[in-house]
Design a protein around this motif. Structure first.
Motif, mmCIF file in Angstrom:
data_model
loop_
_atom_site.group_PDB
_atom_site.id
_atom_site.type_symbol
_atom_site.label_atom_id
_atom_site.label_comp_id
_atom_site.label_asym_id
_atom_site.label_seq_id
_atom_site.Cartn_x
_atom_site.Cartn_y
_atom_site.Cartn_z
ATOM 1 N N GLY A 124 1.065 -6.843 -17.474
ATOM 2 C CA GLY A 124 2.321 -7.316 -18.032
ATOM 3 C C GLY A 124 3.524 -6.609 -17.437
ATOM 4 N N LYS A 125 4.681 -6.941 -17.962
ATOM 5 C CA LYS A 125 5.929 -6.431 -17.404
ATOM 6 C C LYS A 125 6.135 -4.942 -17.656
ATOM 7 C CE LYS A 125 8.531 -7.814 -21.539
ATOM 8 N NZ LYS A 125 9.671 -8.615 -22.035
ATOM 9 N N ASP A 126 5.383 -4.360 -18.603
ATOM 10 C CA ASP A 126 5.555 -2.936 -18.911
ATOM 11 C C ASP A 126 4.677 -2.029 -18.057
ATOM 12 O OD1 ASP A 126 7.408 -3.480 -20.883
ATOM 13 O OD2 ASP A 126 5.895 -3.638 -22.461
ATOM 14 N N GLU A 127 3.983 -2.596 -17.096
ATOM 15 C CA GLU A 127 3.036 -1.824 -16.287
ATOM 16 C C GLU A 127 3.700 -0.619 -15.614
ATOM 17 O OE1 GLU A 127 1.019 -2.414 -11.905
ATOM 18 O OE2 GLU A 127 1.578 -4.179 -13.086
ATOM 19 N N VAL A 128 4.807 -0.848 -14.911
ATOM 20 C CA VAL A 128 5.478 0.238 -14.195
ATOM 21 C C VAL A 128 6.016 1.272 -15.176
ATOM 22 C CG1 VAL A 128 7.408 0.824 -12.683
ATOM 23 C CG2 VAL A 128 6.045 -1.227 -12.231
ATOM 24 N N LYS A 129 6.599 0.806 -16.263
ATOM 25 C CA LYS A 129 7.127 1.716 -17.275
ATOM 26 C C LYS A 129 6.015 2.568 -17.870
ATOM 27 C CE LYS A 129 9.491 1.731 -21.755
ATOM 28 N NZ LYS A 129 10.062 0.874 -22.832
ATOM 29 N N ASP A 130 4.861 1.951 -18.156
ATOM 30 C CA ASP A 130 3.735 2.696 -18.722
ATOM 31 C C ASP A 130 3.264 3.787 -17.768
ATOM 32 O OD1 ASP A 130 3.865 1.124 -20.933
ATOM 33 O OD2 ASP A 130 2.016 0.008 -20.554
ATOM 34 N N PHE A 131 3.178 3.446 -16.482
ATOM 35 C CA PHE A 131 2.735 4.453 -15.517
ATOM 36 C C PHE A 131 3.744 5.587 -15.415
ATOM 37 C CE2 PHE A 131 2.683 6.341 -11.298
ATOM 38 C CZ PHE A 131 1.366 6.757 -11.216
ATOM 39 N N GLU A 132 5.016 5.265 -15.359
ATOM 40 C CA GLU A 132 6.038 6.304 -15.255
ATOM 41 C C GLU A 132 6.034 7.210 -16.479
ATOM 42 O OE1 GLU A 132 9.606 4.116 -14.595
ATOM 43 O OE2 GLU A 132 9.261 3.892 -12.431
ATOM 44 N N THR A 133 5.810 6.621 -17.650
ATOM 45 C CA THR A 133 5.752 7.428 -18.868
ATOM 46 C C THR A 133 4.554 8.362 -18.839
ATOM 47 O OG1 THR A 133 6.831 5.684 -20.152
ATOM 48 C CG2 THR A 133 5.586 7.344 -21.384
ATOM 49 N N PHE A 134 3.405 7.826 -18.412
ATOM 50 C CA PHE A 134 2.192 8.643 -18.381
ATOM 51 C C PHE A 134 2.274 9.727 -17.315
ATOM 52 C CE2 PHE A 134 -2.021 9.434 -16.501
ATOM 53 C CZ PHE A 134 -2.631 10.031 -17.593
ATOM 54 N N SER A 135 2.718 9.371 -16.124
ATOM 55 C CA SER A 135 2.702 10.324 -15.012
ATOM 56 C C SER A 135 3.792 11.380 -15.137
ATOM 57 C CB SER A 135 2.854 9.590 -13.684
ATOM 58 O OG SER A 135 4.100 8.922 -13.608
ATOM 59 N N ALA A 136 4.925 11.019 -15.734
ATOM 60 C CA ALA A 136 6.033 11.964 -15.926
ATOM 61 C C ALA A 136 6.352 12.722 -14.641
ATOM 62 C CB ALA A 136 5.714 12.938 -17.057
ATOM 63 N N SER A 137 6.344 11.982 -13.525
ATOM 64 C CA SER A 137 6.680 12.545 -12.206
ATOM 65 C C SER A 137 5.784 13.718 -11.818
ATOM 66 C CB SER A 137 8.150 12.967 -12.171
ATOM 67 O OG SER A 137 8.999 11.863 -12.413
ATOM 68 N N GLY A 138 4.525 13.657 -12.227
ATOM 69 C CA GLY A 138 3.575 14.688 -11.822
ATOM 70 C C GLY A 138 3.455 15.858 -12.767
ATOM 71 N N LYS A 139 4.028 15.769 -13.950
ATOM 72 C CA LYS A 139 3.942 16.862 -14.916
ATOM 73 C C LYS A 139 2.521 16.960 -15.476
ATOM 74 C CE LYS A 139 5.878 18.442 -19.325
ATOM 75 N NZ LYS A 139 6.838 18.120 -20.415
ATOM 76 N N PRO A 140 1.929 18.161 -15.526
ATOM 77 C CA PRO A 140 0.570 18.308 -16.076
ATOM 78 C C PRO A 140 0.525 17.932 -17.556
ATOM 79 C CG PRO A 140 1.188 20.243 -14.797
ATOM 80 C CD PRO A 140 2.438 19.427 -14.969
ATOM 81 N N ILE A 141 -0.532 17.221 -17.934
ATOM 82 C CA ILE A 141 -0.724 16.827 -19.327
ATOM 83 C C ILE A 141 -2.194 16.985 -19.692
ATOM 84 C CG2 ILE A 141 1.161 15.140 -19.254
ATOM 85 C CD1 ILE A 141 -1.099 12.975 -19.231
ATOM 86 N N VAL A 142 -2.461 17.060 -20.985
ATOM 87 C CA VAL A 142 -3.833 16.977 -21.469
ATOM 88 C C VAL A 142 -4.225 15.501 -21.477
ATOM 89 C CG1 VAL A 142 -5.400 17.427 -23.391
ATOM 90 C CG2 VAL A 142 -3.563 19.044 -22.877
ATOM 91 N N LEU A 143 -5.337 15.173 -20.831
ATOM 92 C CA LEU A 143 -5.748 13.778 -20.705
ATOM 93 C C LEU A 143 -5.902 13.119 -22.076
ATOM 94 C CD1 LEU A 143 -8.397 14.068 -17.869
ATOM 95 C CD2 LEU A 143 -6.219 12.867 -17.744
ATOM 96 N N PRO A 144 -5.561 11.843 -22.181
ATOM 97 C CA PRO A 144 -5.653 11.157 -23.479
ATOM 98 C C PRO A 144 -7.032 11.238 -24.127
ATOM 99 C CG PRO A 144 -4.388 9.833 -21.936
ATOM 100 C CD PRO A 144 -4.929 10.983 -21.152
ATOM 101 N N ILE A 145 -8.102 11.040 -23.345
ATOM 102 C CA ILE A 145 -9.437 11.080 -23.928
ATOM 103 C C ILE A 145 -9.757 12.475 -24.451
ATOM 104 C CG2 ILE A 145 -10.513 11.544 -21.691
ATOM 105 C CD1 ILE A 145 -11.992 9.542 -24.656
ATOM 106 N N ILE A 146 -9.245 13.513 -23.783
ATOM 107 C CA ILE A 146 -9.464 14.882 -24.252
ATOM 108 C C ILE A 146 -8.658 15.134 -25.522
ATOM 109 C CG2 ILE A 146 -9.379 17.317 -23.627
ATOM 110 C CD1 ILE A 146 -11.358 15.573 -22.016
ATOM 111 N N GLN A 147 -7.462 14.567 -25.609
ATOM 112 C CA GLN A 147 -6.683 14.684 -26.840
ATOM 113 C C GLN A 147 -7.441 14.082 -28.016
ATOM 114 O OE1 GLN A 147 -2.524 13.468 -26.548
ATOM 115 N NE2 GLN A 147 -2.529 13.845 -24.351
#
Length: 281
Positions: free
Chosen positions: A248-271
């Motif tokens: 859908g149209k939110d694909e790019v927005k979703d990726f940008e939100t998740f990736s946060a320009s390469g900022k380390p995060i705890v993976l969703p499945i691990i959360q």
């Protein structure tokens, strides 16, 4: 399911040089071993020439994608200590380590280096996170801290991605095919292999791998659709052209939100795993 989605996810190994000022102890610690290909072992041998022999190998996970590589890698360096997290298991029938491909000299990694100061000679510290998220499952990860560089290594808990596909996925045709496969907008589309399309495919792979059913993607998992795709093998890569997701149209927005320009995060499945049982066992 990941295989059906035609997803390619890089797995990395870290190599730490230790005790470089002591000719009797200098060597390498290998964290999260990968497949011991000739190319990989050649790179390790170059490091051995520079920093000393492989001293320790650590399997920091119970996940099959790591475990399947660890035994063969350890057998490539039988003189090294081989440590694994202590809750290795198989499902649905639990089996001993020898049945899981791990060599006879496998040692359980202590839960913490605090009570085992001799283990790393003062150069490293480690803690093992252990959580049982449900029946027939287990999650373990190791945090390994290299004091002199101030670097912490973890296996599965932390991830950092940006919009550029990792080099390993762009240097082999088998992997670039997966990127292009996911860049399609229709089942029979033949997508040109360009940097832009590789980035599009990479973004979709990231969302699929981390969320399985991402909000901006609509799964097309009906058996009839799969059968139709296999009957019309016009697309050479991946299940006769079956397109597992529409976007859908939110694909790019979703990726940008998740990736946060390469900022380390705890993976969703691990959360999710940690939220089920937040206290360490």
């Amino acid at each position: 399911m990941i295989g059906m989605y035609y997803v390619r996810v890089p797995i990395q190994m870290a190599v730490v040089a230790v005790h470089q000022n002591d000719p009797n102890k200098r060597g390498l610690v290998l964290f999260a071993p990968v497949v011991p290909t000739k190319g990989c072992l050649s790179l390790i041998h170059d490091l051995i020439d520079q920093y000393g022999p492989v001293r320790d190998i650590i399997l920091p996970s119970v996940a099959v994608e790591h475990k399947v590589n660890a035994g063969p890698f350890a057998r490539s360096y039988p003189q090294a200590n081989f440590y694994v997290t202590d809750k290795q298991y198989a499902f649905p029938l639990n089996l001993p380590n020898s049945f899981l491909g791990l060599p006879s000299w496998t040692k359980p990694l202590p839960r913490s280096s605090r009570d085992n100061a001799h283990l790393w000679g003062g150069e490293l510290e480690h803690e093992v996170l252990t959580v049982k998220p449900g029946i027939g499952s287990m999650y373990q990860d190791v945090a390994l801290f290299h004091k002199s560089s101030g670097t912490m290594l973890v296996c599965d808990a932390i991830s950092a991605v940006d919009g550029t596909p990792p080099r390993i996925l762009t240097e082999e045709k088998e992997y670039t095919c997966a990127l292009i496969f996911h860049a399609r907008e229709t089942k029979d589309e033949v997508v040109e292999d360009t940097p832009e399309n590789r980035k599009k495919g990479w973004g979709r792979i990231v969302l699929l791998f981390n969320f399985f059913f991402p909000g901006s993607g609509r799964g097309d998992l009906e058996l009839q659709r799969i059968i139709e795709a296999l009957r019309t093998p016009t697309y050479k890569d991946g299940w006769g052209g079956w397109k597992p997701f529409s976007w859908g149209k939110d694909e790019v927005k979703d990726f940008e939100t998740f990736s946060a320009s390469g900022k380390p995060i705890v993976l969703p499945i691990i959360q999710i795993i940690l939220s089920r049982k937040p206290n360490e066992m």
